[in-house]
Scaffold this motif. Structure first.
Motif, PDB file in Angstrom:
ATOM      1  N   THR A 203      38.489  46.200  27.162  1.00 17.74           N
ATOM      2  CA  THR A 203      38.773  46.508  25.762  1.00 17.74           C
ATOM      3  C   THR A 203      39.184  47.970  25.586  1.00 17.74           C
ATOM      4  O   THR A 203      40.122  48.271  24.837  1.00 17.74           O
ATOM      5  CB  THR A 203      37.547  46.178  24.889  1.00 17.74           C
TER       6      THR A 203
ATOM      7  N   GLU B 126      42.684  48.260  26.607  1.00 18.50           N
ATOM      8  CA  GLU B 126      43.578  47.693  25.582  1.00 18.50           C
ATOM      9  C   GLU B 126      43.815  48.692  24.459  1.00 18.50           C
ATOM     10  O   GLU B 126      44.905  48.783  23.899  1.00 18.50           O
ATOM     11  CB  GLU B 126      42.962  46.416  24.980  1.00 18.50           C
ATOM     12  N   LEU B 127      42.773  49.460  24.166  1.00 22.63           N
ATOM     13  CA  LEU B 127      42.897  50.440  23.091  1.00 22.63           C
ATOM     14  C   LEU B 127      43.722  51.643  23.513  1.00 22.63           C
ATOM     15  O   LEU B 127      44.172  52.412  22.666  1.00 22.63           O
ATOM     16  CB  LEU B 127      41.499  50.895  22.642  1.00 22.63           C
TER      17      LEU B 127
ATOM     18  N   ASP C 168      33.140  43.017  46.348  1.00 22.13           N
ATOM     19  CA  ASP C 168      34.516  43.108  46.828  1.00 22.13           C
ATOM     20  C   ASP C 168      35.515  42.801  45.723  1.00 22.13           C
ATOM     21  O   ASP C 168      36.681  43.129  45.822  1.00 22.13           O
ATOM     22  CB  ASP C 168      34.748  42.209  48.061  1.00 22.13           C
ATOM     23  N   SER C 169      35.036  42.137  44.664  1.00 22.73           N
ATOM     24  CA  SER C 169      35.898  41.860  43.525  1.00 22.73           C
ATOM     25  C   SER C 169      35.044  41.919  42.269  1.00 22.73           C
ATOM     26  O   SER C 169      33.878  41.523  42.292  1.00 22.73           O
ATOM     27  CB  SER C 169      36.517  40.467  43.673  1.00 22.73           C
ATOM     28  N   PRO C 170      35.639  42.370  41.152  1.00 21.58           N
ATOM     29  CA  PRO C 170      34.849  42.441  39.914  1.00 21.58           C
ATOM     30  C   PRO C 170      34.302  41.076  39.504  1.00 21.58           C
ATOM     31  O   PRO C 170      33.299  41.005  38.803  1.00 21.58           O
ATOM     32  CB  PRO C 170      35.850  42.931  38.866  1.00 21.58           C
ATOM     33  N   ARG C 171      34.945  40.011  39.957  1.00 24.84           N
ATOM     34  CA  ARG C 171      34.523  38.682  39.529  1.00 24.84           C
ATOM     35  C   ARG C 171      33.169  38.269  40.083  1.00 24.84           C
ATOM     36  O   ARG C 171      32.634  37.251  39.695  1.00 24.84           O
ATOM     37  CB  ARG C 171      35.560  37.637  39.941  1.00 24.84           C
TER      38      ARG C 171
ATOM     39  N   GLN D 127      40.485  33.363  24.908  1.00 31.33           N
ATOM     40  CA  GLN D 127      40.761  33.735  26.308  1.00 31.33           C
ATOM     41  C   GLN D 127      40.946  32.528  27.210  1.00 31.33           C
ATOM     42  O   GLN D 127      41.314  32.678  28.373  1.00 31.33           O
ATOM     43  CB  GLN D 127      39.562  34.516  26.874  1.00 31.33           C
TER      44      GLN D 127
ATOM     45  N   LEU E  63      34.504  35.150  34.147  1.00 32.39           N
ATOM     46  CA  LEU E  63      35.890  35.018  34.595  1.00 32.39           C
ATOM     47  C   LEU E  63      36.850  35.356  33.442  1.00 32.39           C
ATOM     48  O   LEU E  63      37.931  35.889  33.664  1.00 32.39           O
ATOM     49  CB  LEU E  63      36.150  33.616  35.147  1.00 32.39           C
TER      50      LEU E  63
ATOM     51  N   TYR F 254      36.756  39.104  33.412  1.00 30.41           N
ATOM     52  CA  TYR F 254      37.442  39.564  34.632  1.00 30.41           C
ATOM     53  C   TYR F 254      38.959  39.409  34.471  1.00 30.41           C
ATOM     54  O   TYR F 254      39.723  40.311  34.834  1.00 30.41           O
ATOM     55  CB  TYR F 254      36.913  38.741  35.806  1.00 30.41           C
ATOM     56  N   GLY F 255      39.367  38.290  33.883  1.00 29.47           N
ATOM     57  CA  GLY F 255      40.800  38.088  33.624  1.00 29.47           C
ATOM     58  C   GLY F 255      41.336  39.184  32.722  1.00 29.47           C
ATOM     59  O   GLY F 255      42.396  39.774  32.975  1.00 29.47           O
TER      60      GLY F 255
ATOM     61  N   MET G  52      41.652  42.276  34.732  1.00 33.55           N
ATOM     62  CA  MET G  52      42.782  42.257  35.658  1.00 33.55           C
ATOM     63  C   MET G  52      44.108  42.420  34.907  1.00 33.55           C
ATOM     64  O   MET G  52      45.051  43.013  35.412  1.00 33.55           O
ATOM     65  CB  MET G  52      42.794  40.969  36.484  1.00 33.55           C
ATOM     66  N   LYS G  53      44.157  41.872  33.700  1.00 38.72           N
ATOM     67  CA  LYS G  53      45.342  42.066  32.842  1.00 38.72           C
ATOM     68  C   LYS G  53      45.557  43.557  32.605  1.00 38.72           C
ATOM     69  O   LYS G  53      46.689  44.053  32.645  1.00 38.72           O
ATOM     70  CB  LYS G  53      45.097  41.317  31.522  1.00 38.72           C
TER      71      LYS G  53
ATOM     72  N   VAL H 225      44.350  45.995  34.542  1.00 36.02           N
ATOM     73  CA  VAL H 225      44.687  46.644  35.815  1.00 36.02           C
ATOM     74  C   VAL H 225      46.196  46.562  35.991  1.00 36.02           C
ATOM     75  O   VAL H 225      46.869  47.526  36.359  1.00 36.02           O
ATOM     76  CB  VAL H 225      43.960  45.958  36.994  1.00 36.02           C
ATOM     77  N   GLU H 226      46.742  45.391  35.683  1.00 32.85           N
ATOM     78  CA  GLU H 226      48.188  45.182  35.811  1.00 32.85           C
ATOM     79  C   GLU H 226      48.942  46.099  34.851  1.00 32.85           C
ATOM     80  O   GLU H 226      50.018  46.603  35.185  1.00 32.85           O
ATOM     81  CB  GLU H 226      48.507  43.704  35.529  1.00 32.85           C
TER      82      GLU H 226
END
Lengths: 249, 637, 227
Positions: free
Chosen positions: B52, B55-56, B67-70, B131, B169, B172-173, B176-177, B179-180
């Motif tokens: 969030t 996003e702001l 090894d992964s945030p998930r 989501q 998840l 996490y999605g 990852m959005k 991160v991208e």
């Protein structure tokens, strides 16, 4: 009181990514059959530490079969032979006294070995980055009941969404293909109204990243489904194929 | 006392959060990219906060040890998430959810925070549905709700038995959005070693790269800790193996007060301990108590198999003691009563367990119905124990599960260190002395999606963008301290394994500071913890080297912190001479053996200030006052 | 878009599937002509003659068929190459689950057998002179293509090789038909088991019908080795 067994472990040891690695033999004695596979490795590791040797590195986290962190190939099968079971939930009562167990890391070009049984699965994260989500910002959502979703679709979506990202599907696939993982994610959203807007772009972007990471192609062997600890169906791969074709024309 | 300003906004409880949001300062959209926020932890609270804030428009550095945030342990939450949607039309409301949560917490939480939590609960469901979280639905296409943990309304949203997984998840999605999008720098496989302060403000962290062993320095305008709870102080718990107190403890040592560490929740329906090698306890959904009957043999020392014990020699102790709630009494009561019968020598087959029997339900409803309701749980039980619950009763026993205590935070979720915010299970704020089922997910997401992004903006706006130099003295000193600690661990070179110390500590905490606590036991524990800690630092053997993936070394660092933290937990339990929620003091009980709260003396949050390892911490009290609810003694008779 | 499709693993796989499907349709056509052998030399030779007379249509069809073969083989090669690269170090212990059918496991073998067979088959039956009386004579009668077929199959080595190849066809199709549905996303989970069964039945049927011809020849005309 507890029944115990003694085993010989043949474990892949590799110091780091550059090391060629080799198998080492370890006898383990008096393992309770109620111990989990990872607890059996714990016992061996404690023994190794006290002997001044380097313990075997293996990934693990929740130890209740949901986080997807653990996993190794045991006697040729990811997470061992027991179906729908992660390695942490596999118990030693499924082995017999005197067995030799061969433990190898997940093998795929897209999962380089980090150390011993630990592999780098960040390629999965990079695939998710490309579209494993609905692009909604916090605060934008309408009321949860604004859109009804048919129960069969919601249930199928949930079945696909159960993927724990452990990568056993890739490890089991003769082609080291990630189609079940990607298929599950694409399916989850393709089945829900919330996923429709980005449906095409998601299928394209995730497949293209999957290919770029060096995973193999699916040749419908269905080994992935057999190895999946959550029993995710290969019909999700079929759906991915369809979604991809749809988004290409 | 002066340092504990909870900053609770003025006004009636219903409008506090609304007014507060208006009064909070804003950061101009164009200026947001000038700020960096570090978020440690990627569970529900951490991932949602990081996503969030990105996003702001803020720069976010997201750090996790997995090894992964998930893979953060929020993933393991089974039951569901509460919200006051009142979709079933059974009389739920924001106020009722608020009231139930306050009551469930045994009136030991901050009223204003809990109200805000209930208020935000509905937005969480909206957001998660958008989501694409596949919540369970009814045939009409609308969301399905169930009653959970004895609640009298159906307000729990769920996704099979994997609600935590699906919500995580989703978060996490979202992460990852971002991160991208380039706003989030993701740093997995890193563990927090030190919090860095500059002029008293949180300005960065030192993390250890778990793959290379390198120390890394990151600077920011604010730091968020969303690093979960400390149940692994008991060694065996339902937490993930690497779950630790390290992040919050090291922040505590830098000046963040630790609140109510003695509030721990023991979950009644877990698989019992079955051997010395055991590494964790597995939780089975509480829903099992809806149809299963809990019993033990009537006579002490009866080690017969359950099938050999006739009906007349069985004691259905929950049904006997609590005729109206029966097997559905709250978690703390169910747990404590199980301990009582086991202590009387009446455990299942002579061990530390009680039976959970489905025979009557199978007779009444048929095997099919039971399979539909609990099939996956029965399979899970069978997989782990090798026993089939259709044929023989399950054996269950309570296990440490959730910790209500955590770093003290004000209404803005800021700790006593300016710029250090704490979210989710890591803070102490919303659950008081006991957490209700399906409330943890709600709190983690409320903190991360909706509260922190607003309150951090206020802090950042007040401070203005700062230049943080990660090569400055404070960063280099913190890095040195972290490296020194690693070196010290590697150099002990004793004769015992890290786990052996952790097991010893866990057993002690479970016996003396677990489901039931007494003054004598706690005092004894204080002495013993210091002994175990001394033994650890002189006789522990940590294999391997610093600059490598070294899981034993990681574990050693965490156990070292638990050995310090445990003292605080016991001190807090000793200080709180009342029984409330998950904290049961033997000295404070009714004639029937029920928990007895003492509102006159203990209606406060105990926030502890660190003074040194092995030194008595300083207690600060935040008085709790209730304007919207009346304090009442819980009764489930 | 097309370039991207052709570069993707799924796109390539779908090309293999669609070319395979068309090849199978040709195979069914081929089979129906072959079964004409049971109608006797005259009808069989007439059918062959009609096909010869198709002229330009035949040339186009043959070119198309060759193209399909090349596409099928080329894209299979690309897919297999990518998959080989995806796992450079294999497992010390190989173990398959029951999920993976025998026909699936044998795909690389049956594919290779078929490639060799098709080449030898073309040499045997396509690039020969039907009017070469020496070849076409069966028991003192000049019987054109029919004679050539009968003469070939009376050689037990040719018949055996042909029947081995037909087993390969059957096995290849058992996996392939089912796979086409999966690869185009027409398998919704419930149909999966039924699809696989139908696939095996169709594949086996095609193999049996093709394989019956050399058997028929051997039974009716006897083996050349026996004489």
């Amino acid at each position: 009181m507890d029944k115990t067994i003694s085993l010989t472990l043949k474990v892949w040891r590799q110091k780091n990514a550059e090391d060629p690695g080799k198998f080492e033999l370890y006898p383990v004695k008096d393992i309770s059959i109620d111990a989990s596979f990872l607890e059996m490795l714990d016992v061996l590791n404690e023994q190794l530490v006290l002997e001044g040797q380097v313990p075997i590195a293996f990934d693990h986290d929740c130890r209740e079969g949901i986080c997807g962190t653990c996993g190794a190939v045991v006697n040729g099968r990811p997470h061992g032979r027991l179906s729908k079971t992660t390695l942490c939930q596999l118990h030693m009562r499924h082995y017999s006294d005197g067995d030799t167990i061969v433990i190898e890391p997940f093998r795929a070009k897209a999962f380089p070995v980090v150390k011993d049984l630990v592999v780098d699965r960040s390629s999965f994260d990079r695939i998710v980055r490309k579209g494993g989500y609905v692009s909604v910002r916090t605060g934008q959502a309408p009321d949860a009941h604004a859109t009804a979703v048919s129960k069969p679709d919601a249930d199928l979506s949930m079945d696909a969404a159960q993927c724990i990202g452990c990568a056993a599907c890739v490890a089991a696939c003769p082609n080291a293909s990630a189609m079940l993982f990607v298929g599950a994610k694409v399916s989850q959203y393709a089945l829900l109204p919330q996923g429709q807007v980005e449906r095409k772009i998601r299928a394209q972007a995730m497949v293209s990243q999957m290919d770029a990471e060096g995973f193999g192609a699916c040749s419908n062997e269905y080994e992935c489904e057999a190895a999946c600890p959550k029993g995710i169906s290969v019909s999700n791969i079929a759906r991915l194929n369809r979604e991809f074709l749809r988004s290409s024309i | 006392m002066s340092r504990l300003d909870a900053r609770v906004p003025e006004g009636p409880i219903e409008s506090k959060w609304k007014n507060h949001q208006f009064n909070l300062k804003l950061v101009n959209p164009a200026n947001k990219r000038k700020y960096t926020v570090i978020v440690v932890g990627t569970g529900l609270a951490g991932a949602s906060a990081a996503a969030t804030m990105s996003e702001l428009g803020y720069n976010v550095i997201s750090i996790c040890m997995q090894d992964s945030p998930r893979r953060a342990h929020s993933i393991a939450a089974q039951g569901g998430i509460n919200a006051a949607k009142n979709y079933p039309g059974d009389g739920d409301s924001v106020f009722r959810l608020f009231y139930d949560t306050i009551k469930g917490g045994d009136f030991r939480s901050r009223e204003s925070n809990v109200y805000r939590l209930a208020e935000i609960s509905n937005q969480i469901i909206d957001h998660c549905v958008a989501q694409g979280v596949p919540f369970a639905r009814e045939y009409g296409g609308y969301l399905s709700n169930r009653s959970f943990g004895g609640a009298q309304v159906s307000r729990t949203f769920y996704a099979k038995g994997q609600t935590g997984q699906q919500l995580l998840l989703g978060a996490y999605g979202a992460l990852m959005k971002e991160v991208e999008s380039g706003n989030v720098t993701l740093l997995p496989r890193r563990e927090l070693m030190e919090l860095v302060l500059e002029n008293g403000d949180a300005k960065g962290v030192i993390v250890r790269n778990l793959l290379t062993g390198d120390m890394e320095r990151y600077g920011a305008d604010a730091v968020v800790l969303a690093t979960g709870g400390y149940s692994n102080a008991f060694y065996l718990s339902t937490n993930a193996i690497p779950s630790n107190v390290t992040a919050t403890w090291r922040a505590h040592k830098k000046g963040a007060f630790f609140a109510n560490p003695c509030y721990t929740q023991i979950h009644p329906t877990c698989l019992p301990v079955h051997g010395e090698f055991q590494s964790k306890l597995t939780l089975m959904s509480e829903s099992l108590r809806n149809d299963g009957r809990v019993w033990v043999p009537k006579t002490a020392g009866d080690k017969r198999r359950p099938v050999d014990i006739p009906e007349s020699e069985r004691d259905y102790f929950l049904e006997r003691k609590y005729p109206s709630f029966g097997n559905l009494v709250p978690r703390d009561l169910a747990s404590r009563n199980a301990k009582t019968v086991v202590d009387e020598g009446r455990g299942a087959e002579g061990g530390e367990a009680v039976f959970l029997d489905f025979q009557d339900a199978i007779k009444r409803l048929g095997e099919n119905t039971i399979f539909q309701r609990y099939g996956n749980l029965f399979e899970m039980y069978n997989r782990i124990t090798g026993d089939d619950p259709f044929k023989t009763p399950m054996k269950i026993y309570p296990a440490p599960h959730y910790t209500m205590g955590g770093l003290w935070v004000d209404y803005n979720l800021m700790s006593t260190i300016p710029g250090l915010f704490v979210a989710g299970e890591a803070n102490f704020s919303d659950h008081g002395a006991n957490r209700l089922g399906a409330s943890a997910l709600m709190q983690g997401l409320a903190d991360g999606y909706f509260i922190l992004p607003r309150t951090i903006a206020h802090y950042l706006a007040e401070k203005g963008p700062q230049k943080v130099d990660t090569t400055s003295g404070v960063f280099m000193e913190a890095e040195q301290a972290a490296s020194d600690k690693i070196e010290k661990l590697l150099n002990i070179n004793g004769t015992r394994t890290v786990d052996s110390f952790h097991r010893e500590l866990g057993r002690l905490m479970w016996d003396k500071c677990g489901m039931s606590r007494s003054e004598a036991g706690l005092k004894e524990a204080l002495l013993k913890i210091a002994e175990i800690r001394d033994a650890f630092w002189s006789d522990c053997k940590v294999a391997g080297v610093e600059n490598d993936l070294n899981q034993v070394l990681e574990k050693a660092g965490r156990v070292a912190d638990y050995l310090e933290f445990a003292e605080l937990m016991v001190t807090d339990a000793l200080n709180r001479g009342e029984s409330c929620g998950g904290h049961f003091r033997e000295e404070s009980q009714t004639e029937e053996g029920e928990a007895l709260r003492n509102d006159d003396e203990f209606s406060y949050v105990a926030a502890w200030e660190f003074t040194g390892v092995g030194k008595a911490p300083v207690l600060h009290q935040e008085a709790l006052s209730f304007s919207a609810v009346h304090l009442a003694q819980r009764s489930y008779k | 878009m097309l370039a991207k499709f052709l570069k993707s693993s799924i796109g390539r796989k779908q090309i293999v599937a669609v070319s395979g499907l068309l090849l199978m349709l040709f195979l069914v056509f081929h089979l129906s002509v072959n079964l004409g052998i049971y109608l006797g030399p005259h009808t069989y030779n007439l059918l062959a003659h009609r096909l010869e007379q198709l002229g330009p249509v035949r040339v186009v069809a043959e070119a198309g068929l060759t193209g399909l073969f090349l596409i099928h083989i080329f894209f299979t090669f690309l897919v297999v190459k990518a998959s080989r690269r995806a796992r450079k170090i294999g497992y010390a212990v190989q173990s398959s689950s029951a999920q993976r059918s025998l026909s699936t496991r044998l795909m690389p073998l049956t594919g290779t057998v078929l490639l060799v067979f098709i080449i030898s088959h073309l040499i045997d039956f396509k690039f020969i002179d039907v009017n070469n009386t020496l070849l076409a004579v069966v028991e003192e009668h000049n019987l054109g293509l029919y004679g050539i077929v009968v003469n070939s199959f009376r050689n037990p080595f040719t018949s055996t090789w042909y029947m081995i190849a037909m087993i390969a066809v059957g096995s290849h199709l058992s996996h392939a038909i089912d796979s086409v549905f999966q690869t185009f996303g027409l398998n919704d989970g419930d149909t999966h088991r039924g699809l696989h069964k139908s696939s095996v039945i169709i594949g086996t049927l095609i193999a049996l019908l093709f394989g019956s011809i050399p058997l028929y020849v051997l039974l009716t005309h006897g083996s050349l080795l026996q004489q």
